[in-house]
Design a protein around this motif. Structure first.
Motif, PDB file in Angstrom:
ATOM      1  N   PRO A  75     -78.357  59.193 -72.542  1.00  0.00           N
ATOM      2  CA  PRO A  75     -77.683  60.418 -72.221  1.00  0.00           C
ATOM      3  C   PRO A  75     -77.386  60.117 -70.542  1.00  0.00           C
ATOM      4  CG  PRO A  75     -79.964  60.867 -72.275  1.00  0.00           C
ATOM      5  CD  PRO A  75     -79.794  59.804 -73.063  1.00  0.00           C
ATOM      6  N   GLU A  76     -76.230  60.717 -70.343  1.00  0.00           N
ATOM      7  CA  GLU A  76     -75.438  60.633 -69.126  1.00  0.00           C
ATOM      8  C   GLU A  76     -74.858  61.742 -68.875  1.00  0.00           C
ATOM      9  OE1 GLU A  76     -74.423  55.889 -68.643  1.00  0.00           O
ATOM     10  OE2 GLU A  76     -73.216  57.241 -68.066  1.00  0.00           O
ATOM     11  N   VAL A  77     -74.943  62.368 -67.612  1.00  0.00           N
ATOM     12  CA  VAL A  77     -74.417  63.652 -67.431  1.00  0.00           C
ATOM     13  C   VAL A  77     -73.553  63.376 -66.102  1.00  0.00           C
ATOM     14  CG1 VAL A  77     -74.509  65.977 -66.702  1.00  0.00           C
ATOM     15  CG2 VAL A  77     -75.981  65.067 -68.481  1.00  0.00           C
ATOM     16  N   HIS A  78     -72.182  63.836 -66.091  1.00  0.00           N
ATOM     17  CA  HIS A  78     -71.192  63.459 -65.212  1.00  0.00           C
ATOM     18  C   HIS A  78     -70.632  64.941 -64.839  1.00  0.00           C
ATOM     19  CE1 HIS A  78     -71.581  59.045 -65.523  1.00  0.00           C
ATOM     20  NE2 HIS A  78     -71.714  59.424 -66.876  1.00  0.00           N
ATOM     21  N   PRO A  79     -70.200  65.062 -63.283  1.00  0.00           N
ATOM     22  CA  PRO A  79     -69.454  66.249 -63.165  1.00  0.00           C
ATOM     23  C   PRO A  79     -68.123  65.906 -63.066  1.00  0.00           C
ATOM     24  CG  PRO A  79     -70.341  65.086 -61.056  1.00  0.00           C
ATOM     25  CD  PRO A  79     -71.164  64.575 -62.230  1.00  0.00           C
ATOM     26  N   TRP A  80     -67.249  66.558 -63.740  1.00  0.00           N
ATOM     27  CA  TRP A  80     -65.804  66.371 -63.998  1.00  0.00           C
ATOM     28  C   TRP A  80     -64.965  67.769 -64.009  1.00  0.00           C
ATOM     29  CZ3 TRP A  80     -62.815  62.599 -63.151  1.00  0.00           C
ATOM     30  CH2 TRP A  80     -61.372  62.587 -63.782  1.00  0.00           C
ATOM     31  N   GLY A  81     -64.065  67.975 -63.121  1.00  0.00           N
ATOM     32  CA  GLY A  81     -63.188  69.250 -63.197  1.00  0.00           C
ATOM     33  C   GLY A  81     -63.975  70.237 -63.257  1.00  0.00           C
ATOM     34  N   ARG A  83     -67.132  71.110 -64.072  1.00  0.00           N
ATOM     35  CA  ARG A  83     -67.973  71.411 -65.222  1.00  0.00           C
ATOM     36  C   ARG A  83     -68.933  70.051 -65.274  1.00  0.00           C
ATOM     37  NH1 ARG A  83     -65.554  73.821 -70.579  1.00  0.00           N
ATOM     38  NH2 ARG A  83     -67.631  74.866 -70.481  1.00  0.00           N
ATOM     39  N   TYR A  84     -69.739  70.099 -66.294  1.00  0.00           N
ATOM     40  CA  TYR A  84     -70.618  68.635 -66.422  1.00  0.00           C
ATOM     41  C   TYR A  84     -70.492  68.039 -67.793  1.00  0.00           C
ATOM     42  CZ  TYR A  84     -72.537  70.529 -62.210  1.00  0.00           C
ATOM     43  OH  TYR A  84     -72.633  71.116 -60.876  1.00  0.00           O
ATOM     44  N   TYR A  85     -70.304  66.800 -68.047  1.00  0.00           N
ATOM     45  CA  TYR A  85     -70.051  66.424 -69.310  1.00  0.00           C
ATOM     46  C   TYR A  85     -71.178  65.470 -69.741  1.00  0.00           C
ATOM     47  CZ  TYR A  85     -65.432  68.263 -69.086  1.00  0.00           C
ATOM     48  OH  TYR A  85     -64.341  69.105 -69.234  1.00  0.00           O
ATOM     49  N   LEU A  86     -71.750  65.712 -71.046  1.00  0.00           N
ATOM     50  CA  LEU A  86     -72.894  64.745 -71.390  1.00  0.00           C
ATOM     51  C   LEU A  86     -72.176  63.590 -72.299  1.00  0.00           C
ATOM     52  CD1 LEU A  86     -76.058  64.311 -72.019  1.00  0.00           C
ATOM     53  CD2 LEU A  86     -75.461  65.946 -73.866  1.00  0.00           C
ATOM     54  N   PHE A  87     -72.766  62.502 -72.272  1.00  0.00           N
ATOM     55  CA  PHE A  87     -72.262  61.229 -73.023  1.00  0.00           C
ATOM     56  C   PHE A  87     -73.712  61.008 -73.683  1.00  0.00           C
ATOM     57  CE2 PHE A  87     -68.438  59.371 -70.650  1.00  0.00           C
ATOM     58  CZ  PHE A  87     -67.769  60.672 -70.744  1.00  0.00           C
ATOM     59  N   THR A  88     -73.826  60.887 -74.934  1.00  0.00           N
ATOM     60  CA  THR A  88     -75.117  60.457 -75.409  1.00  0.00           C
ATOM     61  C   THR A  88     -74.641  59.675 -76.945  1.00  0.00           C
ATOM     62  OG1 THR A  88     -77.237  60.741 -76.142  1.00  0.00           O
ATOM     63  CG2 THR A  88     -75.664  62.577 -76.946  1.00  0.00           C
ATOM     64  N   ILE A 119     -70.859  60.458 -78.201  1.00  0.00           N
ATOM     65  CA  ILE A 119     -70.124  61.703 -78.211  1.00  0.00           C
ATOM     66  C   ILE A 119     -69.943  62.342 -76.722  1.00  0.00           C
ATOM     67  CG2 ILE A 119     -70.611  62.396 -80.588  1.00  0.00           C
ATOM     68  CD1 ILE A 119     -72.465  64.384 -77.885  1.00  0.00           C
ATOM     69  N   THR A 120     -69.261  63.357 -76.713  1.00  0.00           N
ATOM     70  CA  THR A 120     -69.026  63.958 -75.296  1.00  0.00           C
ATOM     71  C   THR A 120     -69.135  65.449 -75.590  1.00  0.00           C
ATOM     72  OG1 THR A 120     -67.261  62.436 -74.786  1.00  0.00           O
ATOM     73  CG2 THR A 120     -67.081  64.370 -73.458  1.00  0.00           C
ATOM     74  N   ALA A 121     -70.104  65.879 -74.583  1.00  0.00           N
ATOM     75  CA  ALA A 121     -70.194  67.334 -74.520  1.00  0.00           C
ATOM     76  C   ALA A 121     -70.313  68.007 -73.297  1.00  0.00           C
ATOM     77  CB  ALA A 121     -71.913  67.637 -75.406  1.00  0.00           C
ATOM     78  N   VAL A 122     -69.927  69.272 -73.197  1.00  0.00           N
ATOM     79  CA  VAL A 122     -69.882  69.711 -72.026  1.00  0.00           C
ATOM     80  C   VAL A 122     -70.486  71.140 -71.813  1.00  0.00           C
ATOM     81  CG1 VAL A 122     -68.030  71.313 -72.917  1.00  0.00           C
ATOM     82  CG2 VAL A 122     -67.789  70.752 -70.591  1.00  0.00           C
ATOM     83  N   SER A 123     -70.823  71.287 -70.493  1.00  0.00           N
ATOM     84  CA  SER A 123     -71.699  72.601 -70.121  1.00  0.00           C
ATOM     85  C   SER A 123     -71.154  73.055 -68.620  1.00  0.00           C
ATOM     86  CB  SER A 123     -72.857  72.451 -70.122  1.00  0.00           C
ATOM     87  OG  SER A 123     -73.804  73.372 -69.708  1.00  0.00           O
ATOM     88  N   ASP A 124     -71.397  74.253 -68.208  1.00  0.00           N
ATOM     89  CA  ASP A 124     -71.098  74.833 -66.859  1.00  0.00           C
ATOM     90  C   ASP A 124     -72.162  74.623 -66.089  1.00  0.00           C
ATOM     91  OD1 ASP A 124     -68.550  75.641 -67.367  1.00  0.00           O
ATOM     92  OD2 ASP A 124     -69.272  77.466 -68.503  1.00  0.00           O
ATOM     93  N   LEU A 184     -61.256  64.905 -70.784  1.00  0.00           N
ATOM     94  CA  LEU A 184     -62.356  63.934 -71.579  1.00  0.00           C
ATOM     95  C   LEU A 184     -62.549  64.354 -72.976  1.00  0.00           C
ATOM     96  CD1 LEU A 184     -65.155  63.976 -69.036  1.00  0.00           C
ATOM     97  CD2 LEU A 184     -62.940  62.859 -68.877  1.00  0.00           C
ATOM     98  N   SER A 185     -61.624  65.038 -73.762  1.00  0.00           N
ATOM     99  CA  SER A 185     -61.501  65.518 -74.959  1.00  0.00           C
ATOM    100  C   SER A 185     -61.376  64.393 -75.879  1.00  0.00           C
ATOM    101  CB  SER A 185     -60.882  66.618 -75.152  1.00  0.00           C
ATOM    102  OG  SER A 185     -59.480  66.493 -75.127  1.00  0.00           O
ATOM    103  N   ARG A 186     -60.456  63.378 -75.591  1.00  0.00           N
ATOM    104  CA  ARG A 186     -60.179  62.508 -76.566  1.00  0.00           C
ATOM    105  C   ARG A 186     -59.827  60.981 -75.871  1.00  0.00           C
ATOM    106  NH1 ARG A 186     -54.524  62.192 -76.120  1.00  0.00           N
ATOM    107  NH2 ARG A 186     -53.345  64.033 -74.831  1.00  0.00           N
ATOM    108  N   THR A 187     -59.378  60.045 -76.631  1.00  0.00           N
ATOM    109  CA  THR A 187     -59.096  58.867 -76.019  1.00  0.00           C
ATOM    110  C   THR A 187     -57.595  58.490 -76.117  1.00  0.00           C
ATOM    111  OG1 THR A 187     -59.380  57.731 -78.321  1.00  0.00           O
ATOM    112  CG2 THR A 187     -61.464  57.687 -76.852  1.00  0.00           C
TER     113      THR A 187
END
Length: 333
Positions: A75-81, A83-88, A119-124, A184-187
């Motif tokens: 898992p990685e978490v990146h700030p973007w726009g 919000r925070y985006y989780l890749f796992t 997958i890509t997931a998002v949170s505030d 970050l919703s799609r390729t």
């Protein structure tokens, strides 16, 4: 808690300047989080030495209609726009992919090809909960068996996912990159090839005379892209070294932390391979800056029953050097 007490694999640290808190993300381990299920948990610290018990920020079981519920790797978490985006990385062994035709190496192994991808997931919030954006499929092309996706943003502001394409499907594992939509919703478009594991020229240097040469698989694992001050790109990545001579003189293999450089600063490269930063079954590292601006690297070691290890790192141009092991923080061992 301290690092010797903290089970973790594929560690990823976010240094949040607002709260002066380090967030260390790893796969959920119910023995320490107290929560069953595949997902992501996070430890928190103000000094990289003493850590709070982890809290769970993502569970596959809570994602309606998700395509896979196993894995939860890297898992990685990146700030973007804002919000925070989780890749796992998730996988489903029951969703079989077609075995590709033999490549240059032939197919000397019984390959296991099933759906696997990030997958890509998002949170505030850095503490979640994270919600998967597209529960129907992984973010990279679903016909590819991939893992360990990471975020890279090019000089124009275009986001990319960089990921490892599994040796199980390619025999010689590769690193690839694909453009992402602005949210970050799609390729967008097709992946581009960056390099293959066997490009690491040093992989077979230590094979002693008389020891049978082991052919592939060659493994790619754990990419992280880092901008260097001279305009080049660095990519940390890990592989598995076969038939190496260990410190005790025995012949075996082990997980290795290495890196590559794109001197052009272009994600497409060309990528030049450098010698490993760490051996001793160490790997899946990432670089981060402390609040006093020290560049550090976190890795896990050993591969099984992994614990986090911390190192001060020096960046000279685009050359990385290990300055010292931070046993004062990670407890030694």
């Amino acid at each position: 808690m301290r690092l010797p007490e903290m089970p973790l694999h594929d560690p990823f640290i976010v240094a949040d300047k607002k709260t002066r808190t380090y967030y260390l993300y790893t796969s959920n381990d119910p023995s320490v989080s107290g929560v069953d299920g595949t997902g992501t948990m996070v430890y928190r610290s103000h000094d990289l030495r003493d850590w709070m018990r982890p809290v769970v920020v993502f569970l596959t079981a809570e994602q309606k209609g998700i395509w896979a519920t196993d894995g939860g790797w890297a898992p990685e978490v990146h700030p973007w726009g804002g919000r925070y985006y989780l890749f796992t990385t998730l996988h489903d062994q029951d969703k079989v992919l077609p075995v590709p035709p033999p490549g240059q190496w032939g197919t000397p192994f019984q390959l296991s090809n099933h759906m696997r991808g990030t997958i890509t997931a998002v949170s505030d919030s850095l503490l979640g909960p994270f919600t998967v954006i597209d529960p129907s499929r992984p973010t990279p092309p679903e016909n590819l068996m991939t893992l360990d996706g990471t975020l890279y943003v090019d000089p124009s502001g275009q986001p990319w996912m960089v990921y490892a394409h599994e040796w199980l499907q390619t025999i010689d594992g590769t690193m690839e990159a694909i453009r992402l939509a602005s949210d970050l919703s799609r390729t967008i478009g097709d992946p581009i090839f960056l390099f293959k594991a066997s490009d690491a020229f040093w992989l077979n240097e230590q094979i002693p005379g008389g020891v049978p040469h082991q052919l592939p698989p060659y493994v790619t694992d754990g990419p992280q892209v880092h901008h260097a001050p001279d305009g080049s790109l660095l990519m940390l990545w890990s592989t598995y070294e076969k038939n190496a001579v260990g410190q005790d003189g025995t012949i075996g293999g082990g997980y290795v932390q290495t890196y590559a450089v794109s001197a052009s600063g272009d994600i497409a490269g060309p990528w030049q391979q450098h010698r490993p930063l760490l051996r001793q079954d160490s790997g899946h590292g990432m670089l981060f800056h402390t609040f006093d601006d020290q560049l550090m690297m976190v890795v896990h070691r050993p591969f099984d029953n992994a614990r986090g290890k911390l190192y001060d790192i020096q960046l000279l141009g685009h050359e990385l050097r290990v300055v010292r092991r931070r046993t004062d923080l990670d407890g030694g061992g």
